[in-house]
Design a protein around this motif. Structure first.
Motif, PDB file in Angstrom:
ATOM      1  N   ILE A 198      -9.148  -1.282  -6.971  1.00 36.60           N
ATOM      2  CA  ILE A 198      -8.487  -0.387  -6.010  1.00 36.60           C
ATOM      3  C   ILE A 198      -7.917   0.837  -6.716  1.00 36.60           C
ATOM      4  CG2 ILE A 198      -6.422  -0.205  -4.539  1.00 36.60           C
ATOM      5  CD1 ILE A 198      -6.999  -3.186  -3.739  1.00 36.60           C
ATOM      6  N   ARG A 199      -7.228   0.601  -7.821  1.00 44.94           N
ATOM      7  CA  ARG A 199      -6.565   1.740  -8.472  1.00 44.94           C
ATOM      8  C   ARG A 199      -7.572   2.707  -9.080  1.00 44.94           C
ATOM      9  NH1 ARG A 199      -1.773  -2.048 -10.869  1.00 44.94           N
ATOM     10  NH2 ARG A 199      -0.141  -1.544  -9.354  1.00 44.94           N
ATOM     11  N   LYS A 200      -8.697   2.183  -9.593  1.00 47.46           N
ATOM     12  CA  LYS A 200      -9.727   3.088 -10.128  1.00 47.46           C
ATOM     13  C   LYS A 200     -10.352   3.910  -9.009  1.00 47.46           C
ATOM     14  CE  LYS A 200     -12.202   4.394 -13.635  1.00 47.46           C
ATOM     15  NZ  LYS A 200     -11.469   5.034 -14.752  1.00 47.46           N
ATOM     16  N   LEU A 246       0.880  -1.165   0.000  1.00 43.81           N
ATOM     17  CA  LEU A 246       0.000   0.000   0.000  1.00 43.81           C
ATOM     18  C   LEU A 246       0.915   1.212   0.000  1.00 43.81           C
ATOM     19  CD1 LEU A 246      -2.680  -1.205   2.574  1.00 43.81           C
ATOM     20  CD2 LEU A 246      -2.390  -1.789   0.156  1.00 43.81           C
ATOM     21  N   LYS A 247       0.790   2.027  -1.027  1.00 45.55           N
ATOM     22  CA  LYS A 247       1.785   3.067  -1.327  1.00 45.55           C
ATOM     23  C   LYS A 247       1.543   4.338  -0.488  1.00 45.55           C
ATOM     24  CE  LYS A 247       2.773   1.387  -5.980  1.00 45.55           C
ATOM     25  NZ  LYS A 247       3.035   1.788  -7.376  1.00 45.55           N
ATOM     26  N   PRO A 248       2.497   5.290  -0.558  1.00 44.69           N
ATOM     27  CA  PRO A 248       2.375   6.490   0.285  1.00 44.69           C
ATOM     28  C   PRO A 248       1.075   7.280   0.097  1.00 44.69           C
ATOM     29  CG  PRO A 248       4.619   6.297  -0.491  1.00 44.69           C
ATOM     30  CD  PRO A 248       3.829   5.219  -1.196  1.00 44.69           C
ATOM     31  N   SER A 288      -2.811   8.731  -9.656  1.00 45.31           N
ATOM     32  CA  SER A 288      -2.040   8.869 -10.893  1.00 45.31           C
ATOM     33  C   SER A 288      -1.331   7.538 -11.139  1.00 45.31           C
ATOM     34  CB  SER A 288      -0.988   9.976 -10.754  1.00 45.31           C
ATOM     35  OG  SER A 288      -0.023   9.597  -9.778  1.00 45.31           O
ATOM     36  N   VAL A 289      -0.635   7.434 -12.280  1.00 46.24           N
ATOM     37  CA  VAL A 289       0.064   6.177 -12.564  1.00 46.24           C
ATOM     38  C   VAL A 289       1.128   5.890 -11.506  1.00 46.24           C
ATOM     39  CG1 VAL A 289       1.785   7.168 -14.139  1.00 46.24           C
ATOM     40  CG2 VAL A 289       1.116   4.775 -14.404  1.00 46.24           C
ATOM     41  N   GLU A 290       1.708   6.942 -10.946  1.00 55.97           N
ATOM     42  CA  GLU A 290       2.719   6.770  -9.900  1.00 55.97           C
ATOM     43  C   GLU A 290       2.054   6.552  -8.537  1.00 55.97           C
ATOM     44  OE1 GLU A 290       6.647   8.951  -9.880  1.00 55.97           O
ATOM     45  OE2 GLU A 290       5.390  10.228  -8.637  1.00 55.97           O
ATOM     46  N   ALA A 291       1.151   7.443  -8.191  1.00 56.36           N
ATOM     47  CA  ALA A 291       0.432   7.335  -6.911  1.00 56.36           C
ATOM     48  C   ALA A 291      -0.817   6.483  -7.141  1.00 56.36           C
ATOM     49  CB  ALA A 291       0.077   8.728  -6.396  1.00 56.36           C
ATOM     50  N   ASN A 292      -0.571   5.196  -7.449  1.00 49.44           N
ATOM     51  CA  ASN A 292      -1.680   4.312  -7.822  1.00 49.44           C
ATOM     52  C   ASN A 292      -2.073   3.371  -6.684  1.00 49.44           C
ATOM     53  OD1 ASN A 292       0.539   2.657  -7.965  1.00 49.44           O
ATOM     54  ND2 ASN A 292       0.135   1.885 -10.026  1.00 49.44           N
ATOM     55  N   SER A 293      -1.748   3.790  -5.463  1.00 47.40           N
ATOM     56  CA  SER A 293      -2.251   3.199  -4.212  1.00 47.40           C
ATOM     57  C   SER A 293      -1.717   1.826  -3.845  1.00 47.40           C
ATOM     58  CB  SER A 293      -3.799   3.161  -4.186  1.00 47.40           C
ATOM     59  OG  SER A 293      -4.328   4.448  -4.313  1.00 47.40           O
ATOM     60  N   ALA A 294      -1.467   0.962  -4.841  1.00 46.25           N
ATOM     61  CA  ALA A 294      -1.069  -0.409  -4.498  1.00 46.25           C
ATOM     62  C   ALA A 294      -0.097  -0.974  -5.515  1.00 46.25           C
ATOM     63  CB  ALA A 294      -2.302  -1.304  -4.417  1.00 46.25           C
ATOM     64  N   HIS A 295       0.788  -1.818  -5.033  1.00 46.57           N
ATOM     65  CA  HIS A 295       1.661  -2.629  -5.884  1.00 46.57           C
ATOM     66  C   HIS A 295       1.360  -4.083  -5.597  1.00 46.57           C
ATOM     67  CE1 HIS A 295       5.251  -4.482  -7.628  1.00 46.57           C
ATOM     68  NE2 HIS A 295       5.310  -5.192  -6.505  1.00 46.57           N
ATOM     69  N   GLY A 296       1.439  -4.923  -6.629  1.00 46.88           N
ATOM     70  CA  GLY A 296       1.311  -6.366  -6.429  1.00 46.88           C
ATOM     71  C   GLY A 296       2.286  -7.104  -7.320  1.00 46.88           C
ATOM     72  N   PHE A 336      14.310  -2.494  -4.635  1.00 40.29           N
ATOM     73  CA  PHE A 336      13.030  -3.164  -4.873  1.00 40.29           C
ATOM     74  C   PHE A 336      12.591  -2.987  -6.325  1.00 40.29           C
ATOM     75  CE2 PHE A 336       8.434  -3.522  -5.014  1.00 40.29           C
ATOM     76  CZ  PHE A 336       8.259  -4.750  -4.387  1.00 40.29           C
ATOM     77  N   TYR A 337      12.809  -1.788  -6.876  1.00 34.31           N
ATOM     78  CA  TYR A 337      12.360  -1.503  -8.241  1.00 34.31           C
ATOM     79  C   TYR A 337      13.501  -1.571  -9.258  1.00 34.31           C
ATOM     80  CZ  TYR A 337       7.608  -0.130  -6.892  1.00 34.31           C
ATOM     81  OH  TYR A 337       6.292  -0.131  -6.457  1.00 34.31           O
ATOM     82  N   ALA A 338      14.559  -2.309  -8.930  1.00 36.22           N
ATOM     83  CA  ALA A 338      15.747  -2.378  -9.800  1.00 36.22           C
ATOM     84  C   ALA A 338      15.402  -2.814 -11.223  1.00 36.22           C
ATOM     85  CB  ALA A 338      16.788  -3.313  -9.187  1.00 36.22           C
TER      86      ALA A 338
HETATM   87  P1  CMP Z   1       4.004  -0.820  -9.566  1.00 28.83           P
HETATM   88  O1  CMP Z   1       3.079  -1.984  -9.665  1.00 28.83           O
HETATM   89  O2  CMP Z   1       4.416  -0.409  -8.203  1.00 28.83           O
HETATM   90  O3  CMP Z   1       5.319  -1.103 -10.429  1.00 28.83           O
HETATM   91  C1  CMP Z   1       6.130  -0.060 -10.921  1.00 28.83           C
HETATM   92  C2  CMP Z   1       5.498   1.270 -10.762  1.00 28.83           C
HETATM   93  O4  CMP Z   1       6.015   2.300 -11.537  1.00 28.83           O
HETATM   94  C3  CMP Z   1       4.046   1.188 -11.185  1.00 28.83           C
HETATM   95  O5  CMP Z   1       3.313   0.427 -10.252  1.00 28.83           O
HETATM   96  C4  CMP Z   1       3.660   2.653 -11.280  1.00 28.83           C
HETATM   97  O6  CMP Z   1       3.158   3.172 -10.072  1.00 28.83           O
HETATM   98  C5  CMP Z   1       5.023   3.330 -11.538  1.00 28.83           C
HETATM   99  N1  CMP Z   1       5.053   4.076 -12.793  1.00 28.83           N
HETATM  100  C6  CMP Z   1       5.297   5.389 -12.883  1.00 28.83           C
HETATM  101  N2  CMP Z   1       5.267   5.778 -14.171  1.00 28.83           N
HETATM  102  C7  CMP Z   1       4.971   4.691 -14.903  1.00 28.83           C
HETATM  103  C8  CMP Z   1       4.795   4.460 -16.292  1.00 28.83           C
HETATM  104  N3  CMP Z   1       4.902   5.428 -17.190  1.00 28.83           N
HETATM  105  N4  CMP Z   1       4.498   3.202 -16.683  1.00 28.83           N
HETATM  106  C9  CMP Z   1       4.404   2.195 -15.780  1.00 28.83           C
HETATM  107  N5  CMP Z   1       4.570   2.351 -14.452  1.00 28.83           N
HETATM  108  C10 CMP Z   1       4.842   3.593 -14.016  1.00 28.83           C
END
Ligand code: CMP
Length: 140
Positions: A103-105, A10-12, A110-118, A50-52
């Motif tokens: 959840i994301r809808k 659950l993201k910031p 935004s695409v970055e602040a999309n609430s959750a990662h899985g 984590f996001y390498a």
């Molecule tokens: P997440 O599932 O956490 O995995 C990588 C994350 O990068 C993604 O969710 C998005 O929140 C973020 N992200 C930011 N910009 C983009 C983009 N243009 N395309 C895909 N993911 C992005």
């Protein structure tokens, strides 16, 4: 179908808006069980590691900034087909493209602040779960 585990974050934006309970309810209503959970603030090094896999992407630095901008909740979800099921519950990465009721809808900003990662596969789920949790942290 196999009982699986997957890593959820659950993201910031979710912690900032006090949405962790509302989002957890979605998982539990869908039959997934939260078998481990902890709230923490990632260091920049942890976010980069984590996001390498995204290190070459244009959004990588912004993503690492964002993921360290506030606390997150890392959790292990368990259930039938948990990796795919969780991705269905979350919806598409970009909230603008996510289906109604996901959840994301419903919560994403935004695409970055999309609430959750899985996790995106059982293989990556094992790696991502181990990033945050020891076996002894997980109680099913
Ligand atoms: P997440 O599932 O956490 O995995 C990588 C994350 O990068 C993604 O969710 C998005 O929140 C973020 N992200 C930011 N910009 C983009 C983009 N243009 N395309 C895909 N993911 C992005």
């Amino acid at each position: 179908m196999a009982v699986e585990r997957t890593l959820s974050i659950l993201k910031p934006d979710a912690t900032r808006r006090n949405l962790t309970g509302a989002i957890n309810q979605r998982f539990e209503d869908a039959g997934l069980r939260i078998v481990a959970q902890r709230r923490l603030r990632l260091t920049r090094e942890q976010a980069q590691q984590f996001y390498a896999v995204h290190a070459e992407r244009a959004f990588y630095d912004d993503l690492c900034d964002y993921m360290t901008s506030g606390p997150i909740v890392a959790q292990v979800l368990e259930g039938e087909n948990a990796v795919v099921r969780n991705r269905e519950i979350m919806g598409a990465t970009n909230p603008a493209n996510a289906d109604k009721g996901t959840i994301r809808k419903d919560f994403g900003e935004s695409v970055e602040a999309n609430s959750a990662h899985g996790s995106d596969s059982p293989e990556n789920a094992a790696i991502e779960v181990a990033f945050f949790f020891a076996q002894t942290d997980i109680a099913d």
